[in-house]
Design a protein around this motif. Structure first.
Motif, PDB file in Angstrom:
ATOM      1  N   HIS A  23       0.932  -1.167  -0.007  1.00 25.45           N
ATOM      2  CA  HIS A  23       0.091   0.066   0.004  1.00 25.45           C
ATOM      3  C   HIS A  23       0.952   1.181   0.212  1.00 25.45           C
ATOM      4  O   HIS A  23       1.902   1.286   0.494  1.00 25.45           O
ATOM      5  CB  HIS A  23      -0.785   0.165   1.154  1.00 25.45           C
ATOM      6  N   PRO A  24       0.319   2.380  -0.531  1.00 24.97           N
ATOM      7  CA  PRO A  24       1.078   3.348  -0.353  1.00 24.97           C
ATOM      8  C   PRO A  24       1.389   3.849   0.959  1.00 24.97           C
ATOM      9  O   PRO A  24       0.502   3.792   2.061  1.00 24.97           O
ATOM     10  CB  PRO A  24       0.317   4.757  -1.091  1.00 24.97           C
ATOM     11  N   LYS A  25       2.739   4.482   1.174  1.00 22.59           N
ATOM     12  CA  LYS A  25       3.157   4.817   2.639  1.00 22.59           C
ATOM     13  C   LYS A  25       1.988   5.957   2.995  1.00 22.59           C
ATOM     14  O   LYS A  25       1.950   6.894   2.503  1.00 22.59           O
ATOM     15  CB  LYS A  25       4.267   5.218   2.994  1.00 22.59           C
ATOM     16  N   LEU A  26       1.254   5.652   4.133  1.00 22.05           N
ATOM     17  CA  LEU A  26       0.352   6.823   4.617  1.00 22.05           C
ATOM     18  C   LEU A  26       1.239   7.792   5.264  1.00 22.05           C
ATOM     19  O   LEU A  26       2.069   7.705   6.079  1.00 22.05           O
ATOM     20  CB  LEU A  26      -0.695   6.258   5.559  1.00 22.05           C
ATOM     21  N   SER A  27       0.714   9.150   5.389  1.00 23.79           N
ATOM     22  CA  SER A  27       1.184  10.105   6.084  1.00 23.79           C
ATOM     23  C   SER A  27      -0.032  11.179   6.167  1.00 23.79           C
ATOM     24  O   SER A  27      -0.838  11.140   5.259  1.00 23.79           O
ATOM     25  CB  SER A  27       2.510  10.828   5.549  1.00 23.79           C
ATOM     26  N   ARG A  28       0.153  11.827   6.963  1.00 23.33           N
ATOM     27  CA  ARG A  28      -0.877  13.018   7.264  1.00 23.33           C
ATOM     28  C   ARG A  28      -1.132  13.893   5.606  1.00 23.33           C
ATOM     29  O   ARG A  28      -2.125  14.256   5.434  1.00 23.33           O
ATOM     30  CB  ARG A  28      -0.504  14.176   8.237  1.00 23.33           C
ATOM     31  N   GLU A  29       0.050  14.268   5.178  1.00 19.44           N
ATOM     32  CA  GLU A  29       0.109  15.159   4.095  1.00 19.44           C
ATOM     33  C   GLU A  29      -0.482  14.318   2.863  1.00 19.44           C
ATOM     34  O   GLU A  29      -1.246  14.829   1.942  1.00 19.44           O
ATOM     35  CB  GLU A  29       1.567  15.619   3.582  1.00 19.44           C
ATOM     36  N   ALA A  30      -0.002  13.209   2.812  1.00 19.30           N
ATOM     37  CA  ALA A  30      -0.590  12.315   1.695  1.00 19.30           C
ATOM     38  C   ALA A  30      -2.062  12.051   1.742  1.00 19.30           C
ATOM     39  O   ALA A  30      -2.858  12.233   0.592  1.00 19.30           O
ATOM     40  CB  ALA A  30       0.006  10.848   1.608  1.00 19.30           C
ATOM     41  N   ILE A  31      -2.451  11.835   2.877  1.00 19.63           N
ATOM     42  CA  ILE A  31      -4.044  11.783   3.192  1.00 19.63           C
ATOM     43  C   ILE A  31      -4.802  13.309   2.829  1.00 19.63           C
ATOM     44  O   ILE A  31      -5.846  13.189   2.122  1.00 19.63           O
ATOM     45  CB  ILE A  31      -4.342  11.487   4.422  1.00 19.63           C
ATOM     46  N   ALA A  32      -4.097  14.268   2.983  1.00 21.23           N
ATOM     47  CA  ALA A  32      -4.650  15.590   2.771  1.00 21.23           C
ATOM     48  C   ALA A  32      -4.848  15.795   1.248  1.00 21.23           C
ATOM     49  O   ALA A  32      -5.731  16.209   0.716  1.00 21.23           O
ATOM     50  CB  ALA A  32      -3.803  16.626   3.331  1.00 21.23           C
ATOM     51  N   ARG A  33      -3.784  15.407   0.694  1.00 15.18           N
ATOM     52  CA  ARG A  33      -3.407  15.604  -0.858  1.00 15.18           C
ATOM     53  C   ARG A  33      -4.383  14.807  -1.603  1.00 15.18           C
ATOM     54  O   ARG A  33      -5.051  14.974  -2.708  1.00 15.18           O
ATOM     55  CB  ARG A  33      -2.078  15.266  -1.326  1.00 15.18           C
ATOM     56  N   ALA A  34      -4.778  13.458  -1.099  1.00 19.70           N
ATOM     57  CA  ALA A  34      -5.905  12.521  -1.550  1.00 19.70           C
ATOM     58  C   ALA A  34      -7.163  13.251  -1.408  1.00 19.70           C
ATOM     59  O   ALA A  34      -8.033  13.422  -2.471  1.00 19.70           O
ATOM     60  CB  ALA A  34      -5.700  11.180  -1.035  1.00 19.70           C
ATOM     61  N   THR A  35      -7.377  13.728  -0.305  1.00 14.55           N
ATOM     62  CA  THR A  35      -8.731  14.460  -0.154  1.00 14.55           C
ATOM     63  C   THR A  35      -8.944  15.623  -1.045  1.00 14.55           C
ATOM     64  O   THR A  35     -10.039  16.034  -1.494  1.00 14.55           O
ATOM     65  CB  THR A  35      -8.908  14.860   1.487  1.00 14.55           C
ATOM     66  N   LEU A  36      -7.929  16.546  -1.195  1.00 19.37           N
ATOM     67  CA  LEU A  36      -8.002  17.523  -1.967  1.00 19.37           C
ATOM     68  C   LEU A  36      -8.501  17.229  -3.342  1.00 19.37           C
ATOM     69  O   LEU A  36      -9.038  17.806  -3.961  1.00 19.37           O
ATOM     70  CB  LEU A  36      -6.596  18.603  -1.917  1.00 19.37           C
ATOM     71  N   SER A  94      -7.241   3.045   9.329  1.00 13.19           N
ATOM     72  CA  SER A  94      -6.054   3.687   9.174  1.00 13.19           C
ATOM     73  C   SER A  94      -5.520   5.006   8.935  1.00 13.19           C
ATOM     74  O   SER A  94      -4.432   5.496   9.449  1.00 13.19           O
ATOM     75  CB  SER A  94      -5.366   2.883   7.692  1.00 13.19           C
ATOM     76  N   LEU A  95      -6.732   5.491   8.577  1.00  8.45           N
ATOM     77  CA  LEU A  95      -6.212   7.200   8.557  1.00  8.45           C
ATOM     78  C   LEU A  95      -6.491   7.847   9.784  1.00  8.45           C
ATOM     79  O   LEU A  95      -6.022   8.574   9.988  1.00  8.45           O
ATOM     80  CB  LEU A  95      -7.622   7.725   7.545  1.00  8.45           C
ATOM     81  N   TYR A  96      -7.035   6.953  10.697  1.00  9.19           N
ATOM     82  CA  TYR A  96      -7.158   7.739  11.990  1.00  9.19           C
ATOM     83  C   TYR A  96      -5.980   7.538  12.854  1.00  9.19           C
ATOM     84  O   TYR A  96      -5.819   8.214  13.817  1.00  9.19           O
ATOM     85  CB  TYR A  96      -8.242   7.025  12.853  1.00  9.19           C
ATOM     86  N   ASN A  97      -4.797   6.947  12.444  1.00 13.77           N
ATOM     87  CA  ASN A  97      -3.645   6.779  13.046  1.00 13.77           C
ATOM     88  C   ASN A  97      -2.856   8.151  12.650  1.00 13.77           C
ATOM     89  O   ASN A  97      -1.768   8.240  13.154  1.00 13.77           O
ATOM     90  CB  ASN A  97      -2.916   5.418  12.343  1.00 13.77           C
ATOM     91  N   HIS A  98      -3.336   8.991  11.706  1.00 14.23           N
ATOM     92  CA  HIS A  98      -2.577   9.927  11.095  1.00 14.23           C
ATOM     93  C   HIS A  98      -3.612  11.218  11.449  1.00 14.23           C
ATOM     94  O   HIS A  98      -3.128  12.150  11.557  1.00 14.23           O
ATOM     95  CB  HIS A  98      -2.407   9.781   9.769  1.00 14.23           C
ATOM     96  N   VAL A  99      -4.920  11.211  11.222  1.00 24.54           N
ATOM     97  CA  VAL A  99      -5.745  12.184  11.439  1.00 24.54           C
ATOM     98  C   VAL A  99      -6.780  11.997  12.234  1.00 24.54           C
ATOM     99  O   VAL A  99      -7.395  10.694  12.302  1.00 24.54           O
ATOM    100  CB  VAL A  99      -6.333  12.553  10.232  1.00 24.54           C
TER     101      VAL A  99
END
Length: 207
Positions: free
Chosen positions: A6-19, A45-50
């Motif tokens: 899976h793509p490595k998750l990060s808070r920025e990656a999640i934000a960019r996917a949302t945008l 998995s998202l709640y580990n970052h956001v």
């Protein structure tokens, strides 16, 4: 058996996917489940970052607002600084107009945006505005800027008097002048610059 990648998750990656989802689908794109699907992960998995959806929306706000440049408010005179800030604000949101309804429905607390507002408040106070005036003054500019972005995201011309020239001759004559301008943007940018100049002309406290 190797684990699925899976793509490595990060808070920025999640934000960019949302945008990206909001750019495509509007406010409905800001969904934990839809973002998780886009990233090919389980929603938990998202709640580990956001921590929650509100925080995710603020991260989207921070991404969009990062392009706003408030240095002119610190380094230039009031009127020039306002013009530079307003143009950069419009440019930041014209790239992502579908974020506007989403972001306007939630309170703002993104630190990067708060620092820009601090620049605005300090610059306004330097020319005589009081603390009571800051939020109405800021809101007047933001309403105009974001309204201009929404204007650009619709049809290039919102009105058409064709066939009614005899009853509205002066408006029809004004409409005919649009042939002289860029058909992609015949009105919106000129309207923004005109409106901005009018706002800035009245942007010092009276008396």
């Amino acid at each position: 058996m190797p684990r699925p990648s899976h793509p490595k998750l990060s808070r920025e990656a999640i934000a960019r996917a949302t945008l990206a989802l909001v750019d495509r689908d509007g406010p409905d794109g800001a969904s934990i489940r839809r973002v998780a699907d886009r990233l090919n992960v389980h929603p938990t998995s998202l709640y580990n970052h956001v921590p929650n959806l509100a925080a995710l929306i603020e991260d989207v706000r921070a991404l969009v607002s990062a392009r706003i440049d408030s240095t002119g408010l610190r380094e230039r005179d009031w009127e020039e600084g306002l013009a530079l800030w307003a143009r950069s604000y419009r440019d930041a949101f014209r790239r992502h107009p579908k974020t506007i309804p989403l972001l306007m429905s939630h309170r703002s607390s993104a630190p990067s945006l708060m620092s820009q507002y601090e620049d605005f408040a300090r610059a306004a106070e330097r020319v005589g505005w009081t603390s009571d005036d800051i939020l109405p003054l800021l809101t007047a500019f933001e309403s105009f800027i974001l309204g201009s972005v929404l204007d650009m995201s619709g049809p290039s011309v919102m009105f058409d008097p064709t066939g009614q020239e005899e009853t509205v001759p002066r408006f029809a004559a004004a409409y005919a002048t649009l042939e002289r301008y860029d058909p992609v943007d015949p009105v919106a940018t000129r309207a923004f610059e005109l409106g901005l100049s009018l706002l800035i002309a009245g942007a010092r406290p009276r008396g």
